[in-house]
Design a protein around this motif. Structure first.
Motif, PDB file in Angstrom:
ATOM      1  N   VAL A  10       0.832  -1.193   0.000  1.00  0.00           N
ATOM      2  CA  VAL A  10       0.000   0.000   0.000  1.00  0.00           C
ATOM      3  C   VAL A  10       0.874   1.254   0.000  1.00  0.00           C
ATOM      4  O   VAL A  10       1.857   1.332   0.747  1.00  0.00           O
ATOM      5  N   ALA A  78      -8.579  -1.871  -1.471  1.00  0.00           N
ATOM      6  CA  ALA A  78      -8.598  -1.123  -2.732  1.00  0.00           C
ATOM      7  C   ALA A  78      -9.592   0.033  -2.693  1.00  0.00           C
ATOM      8  O   ALA A  78      -9.388   1.053  -3.359  1.00  0.00           O
ATOM      9  N   GLU A  82      -7.905   6.919   1.011  1.00  0.00           N
ATOM     10  CA  GLU A  82      -6.692   7.573   1.502  1.00  0.00           C
ATOM     11  C   GLU A  82      -5.411   6.838   1.114  1.00  0.00           C
ATOM     12  O   GLU A  82      -4.322   7.381   1.279  1.00  0.00           O
ATOM     13  N   GLU A  84      -3.348   3.965  -1.794  1.00  0.00           N
ATOM     14  CA  GLU A  84      -3.348   3.381  -3.130  1.00  0.00           C
ATOM     15  C   GLU A  84      -2.800   1.961  -3.025  1.00  0.00           C
ATOM     16  O   GLU A  84      -1.687   1.753  -2.528  1.00  0.00           O
ATOM     17  N   LEU A  86      -0.973  -0.957  -4.386  1.00  0.00           N
ATOM     18  CA  LEU A  86      -0.006  -1.156  -5.457  1.00  0.00           C
ATOM     19  C   LEU A  86       0.013  -2.586  -5.969  1.00  0.00           C
ATOM     20  O   LEU A  86       0.121  -2.812  -7.176  1.00  0.00           O
TER      21      LEU A  86
END
Length: 97
Positions: A10, A78, A82, A84, A86
């Motif tokens: 993340v 997901a 706040e 992302e 990865l």
């Protein structure tokens, strides 16, 4: 008996420049994951302020249930605005493994 694991990589917001700020993003996500009755923890990138590796583990009698729970966990991470997501690494283990 089936067990499944998922490791989420993340990316945290730019304002997480301290461990305290990082914790303020990670703790609510881990708490939300635990509502799916899984074991959840921050397991990697502990010294990096902008990244976190979160892991979940689940045990069930059927492989389909393990997949469903891991899918729900992935959707939750997901869907957090706040952070992302990865990458995700998943593994499923059966009684024969």
């Amino acid at each position: 008996m089936y067990t499944g694991t998922a490791l989420f990589d993340v990316l945290l917001p730019a304002d997480s420049r301290s461990l305290k700020a990082k914790r303020s993003y990670v703790r609510p996500i881990v708490a939300a994951l635990r509502r799916f009755e899984v074991s959840a923890a921050e397991v990697g990138a502990l010294d990096l302020h902008g990244r976190a590796h979160l892991a979940v583990a689940v045990v069930a009698a059927e492989s389909g249930h393990v997949r469903d729970v891991l899918d729900s966990c992935e959707r939750l991470v997901a869907g957090r605005p706040e952070v992302e997501l990865l990458s995700v690494r998943r593994r499923l283990y059966g009684a024969d493994d």
